[in-house]
Design an enzyme around this catalytic site. Structure first.
Site, PDB file in Angstrom:
ATOM      1  N   HIS A 167       0.851  -1.204   0.000  1.00 47.82           N
ATOM      2  CA  HIS A 167       0.000   0.000   0.000  1.00 47.82           C
ATOM      3  C   HIS A 167       0.888   1.256   0.000  1.00 47.82           C
ATOM      4  O   HIS A 167       0.626   2.207  -0.729  1.00 47.82           O
ATOM      5  CB  HIS A 167      -0.903   0.026   1.242  1.00 47.82           C
ATOM      6  N   LYS A 181     -15.754  -7.794   5.748  1.00 51.49           N
ATOM      7  CA  LYS A 181     -14.611  -8.282   6.508  1.00 51.49           C
ATOM      8  C   LYS A 181     -14.708  -7.878   7.976  1.00 51.49           C
ATOM      9  O   LYS A 181     -15.047  -6.742   8.292  1.00 51.49           O
ATOM     10  CB  LYS A 181     -13.296  -7.722   5.924  1.00 51.49           C
ATOM     11  N   ARG A 221      -2.379  -6.307  -8.494  1.00 54.15           N
ATOM     12  CA  ARG A 221      -1.297  -7.269  -8.241  1.00 54.15           C
ATOM     13  C   ARG A 221      -1.300  -8.407  -9.238  1.00 54.15           C
ATOM     14  O   ARG A 221      -0.265  -9.006  -9.513  1.00 54.15           O
ATOM     15  CB  ARG A 221      -1.450  -7.871  -6.832  1.00 54.15           C
ATOM     16  N   SER A 233      -3.367  -7.885   2.747  1.00 54.12           N
ATOM     17  CA  SER A 233      -3.581  -7.757   4.190  1.00 54.12           C
ATOM     18  C   SER A 233      -4.129  -9.080   4.733  1.00 54.12           C
ATOM     19  O   SER A 233      -3.721  -9.528   5.813  1.00 54.12           O
ATOM     20  CB  SER A 233      -4.564  -6.627   4.488  1.00 54.12           C
TER      21      SER A 233
HETATM   22  P1  ADP Z   1     -10.054  -3.506  -0.433  1.00 56.92           P
HETATM   23  O1  ADP Z   1     -10.724  -4.182   0.730  1.00 56.92           O
HETATM   24  O2  ADP Z   1     -10.790  -2.308  -0.966  1.00 56.92           O
HETATM   25  O3  ADP Z   1      -9.568  -4.413  -1.533  1.00 56.92           O
HETATM   26  P2  ADP Z   1      -7.285  -3.320   0.428  1.00 56.92           P
HETATM   27  O4  ADP Z   1      -6.796  -2.573   1.612  1.00 56.92           O
HETATM   28  O5  ADP Z   1      -7.164  -4.788   0.439  1.00 56.92           O
HETATM   29  O6  ADP Z   1      -8.782  -2.829   0.247  1.00 56.92           O
HETATM   30  O7  ADP Z   1      -6.578  -2.780  -0.886  1.00 56.92           O
HETATM   31  C1  ADP Z   1      -6.667  -1.438  -1.271  1.00 56.92           C
HETATM   32  C2  ADP Z   1      -6.035  -1.249  -2.659  1.00 56.92           C
HETATM   33  O8  ADP Z   1      -4.640  -1.522  -2.569  1.00 56.92           O
HETATM   34  C3  ADP Z   1      -6.582  -2.202  -3.738  1.00 56.92           C
HETATM   35  O9  ADP Z   1      -6.617  -1.521  -4.986  1.00 56.92           O
HETATM   36  C4  ADP Z   1      -5.554  -3.302  -3.790  1.00 56.92           C
HETATM   37  O10 ADP Z   1      -5.521  -3.904  -5.072  1.00 56.92           O
HETATM   38  C5  ADP Z   1      -4.272  -2.518  -3.499  1.00 56.92           C
HETATM   39  N1  ADP Z   1      -3.245  -3.376  -2.900  1.00 56.92           N
HETATM   40  C6  ADP Z   1      -3.395  -4.272  -1.911  1.00 56.92           C
HETATM   41  N2  ADP Z   1      -2.238  -4.893  -1.631  1.00 56.92           N
HETATM   42  C7  ADP Z   1      -1.329  -4.375  -2.486  1.00 56.92           C
HETATM   43  C8  ADP Z   1       0.055  -4.619  -2.718  1.00 56.92           C
HETATM   44  N3  ADP Z   1       0.720  -5.566  -2.040  1.00 56.92           N
HETATM   45  N4  ADP Z   1       0.679  -3.884  -3.671  1.00 56.92           N
HETATM   46  C9  ADP Z   1       0.001  -2.951  -4.382  1.00 56.92           C
HETATM   47  N5  ADP Z   1      -1.307  -2.683  -4.234  1.00 56.92           N
HETATM   48  C10 ADP Z   1      -1.966  -3.374  -3.296  1.00 56.92           C
END
Ligand code: ADP
Length: 163
Positions: free
Chosen positions: A18, A42, A92, A130
């Site tokens: 992130h 979640k 990803r 996450s």
């Molecule tokens: P959501 O529940 O909306 O998917 P996340 O916190 O899981 O929220 O992810 C937020 C954004 O960050 C999404 O666009 C996701 O694809 C991106 N993201 C999550 N992990 C990574 C990572 N390791 N590298 C780059 N982008 C990521």
């Protein structure tokens, strides 16, 4: 017109993947707003307020970035209220592509003036989410290569209280 991007997500917890996306977004836009949304599907690991405080600390050294926490709201509505004409998201894998495409097209039909911009994940972090990190943490695995120091400290504190 100032180019403001909203980066929406659950960030539970905020990972180095992130962080990489925020930093690259900050080089593209005048301002990046990290929007922590309560994900209705979640069960939260850290509360919205805990996440907000942690992410603010992590992003302190980065200019033109701020953090907001939203209990539950339509993303495009939130963007409109913030004056953000862009949504920033990370991709990803092909799996993300399919999921993100549906969301982006839905958002486009809800408000065509808001454009979603995608950044491919840094290959160092493209295999982490996450949720995956939470699974490893639950079994005591080492995830220190993937999380900012502030998150590791919070996890350690929580471990001490639980244990
Ligand atoms: P959501 O529940 O909306 O998917 P996340 O916190 O899981 O929220 O992810 C937020 C954004 O960050 C999404 O666009 C996701 O694809 C991106 N993201 C999550 N992990 C990574 C990572 N390791 N590298 C780059 N982008 C990521």
């Amino acid at each position: 017109m100032r180019k403001i991007a909203l980066f929406p997500g659950s960030f539970d917890p905020f990972t180095l993947g992130h962080l990489d996306t925020v930093m690259r977004g900050a080089a593209l836009f005048d301002e990046v707003i990290v929007g922590i949304f309560q994900n209705t599907n979640k069960q939260p690991f850290f509360s919205l307020e805990e996440r907000k405080q942690m992410i603010e600390k992590i992003l302190l050294p980065i200019e033109r970035v701020r953090v907001i926490a939203q209990p539950a709201q339509l993303t495009v509505q939130c963007a409109r209220e913030l004056g953000a004409h862009f949504l920033l998201r990370g991709i990803r894998s092909v799996k993300d592509y399919e999921y993100e495409k549906d969301i982006a097209q839905m958002n486009q039909s809800l408000d065509a003036s808001i454009e979603t911009v995608f950044l491919f994940a840094n290959e160092k972090y493209s295999h982490i989410s996450s949720s995956l990190l939470k699974e490893v943490i639950a079994f005591g695995g080492d995830v220190s290569a993937y999380l900012p120091k502030e998150v590791l400290v919070a996890l350690e504190k929580r471990g001490r209280h639980d244990g």
